[in-house]
Motif scaffolding. Structure first.
Motif: not given
Length: 88
Positions: A7-18, A20-23, A60-64, A76-81
């Motif tokens: 497989x082709x290596x990812x160009x984006x780090x999944x930690x950065x994606x996560x 950004x989602x939290x932000x 249950x989704x992976x993000x959940x 503060x993640x309780x309010x994010x949920x």
């Protein structure tokens, strides 16, 4: 030796994606208003769709799963949920 799928290596780090989602969830901003420190909004949105629309057999989704584990440690993640659940 077994056959291994290449497989082709990812160009984006999944930690950065996560992060950004939290932000986005914490600040309530729209996708296009993500700061330039994060990956492109289209990439973040793609992973949002992937991680929220693929439920396990239990419904249950992976993000959940991740938000539930983190909410025990970060208040503060309780309010994010709540925001995440009400965004559907």
């Amino acid at each position: 030796m077994g056959i291994r799928k290449r497989t082709k290596p990812r160009k984006v780090d999944l930690y950065d994606i996560f992060c950004a989602l939290l932000y986005t969830l914490k600040n309530g901003c729209v996708w296009r208003d993500l700061p330039s420190d994060f990956p492109k909004w289209e990439t973040v949105y793609y992973y949002w769709l992937l991680w929220t629309k693929t439920p396990s057999p239990a419904g249950i989704t992976p993000l959940d799963k991740v938000l539930k584990k983190l909410s025990a440690n970060i208040g503060w993640l309780r309010s994010v949920q709540f925001i995440h659940r009400s965004s559907f």
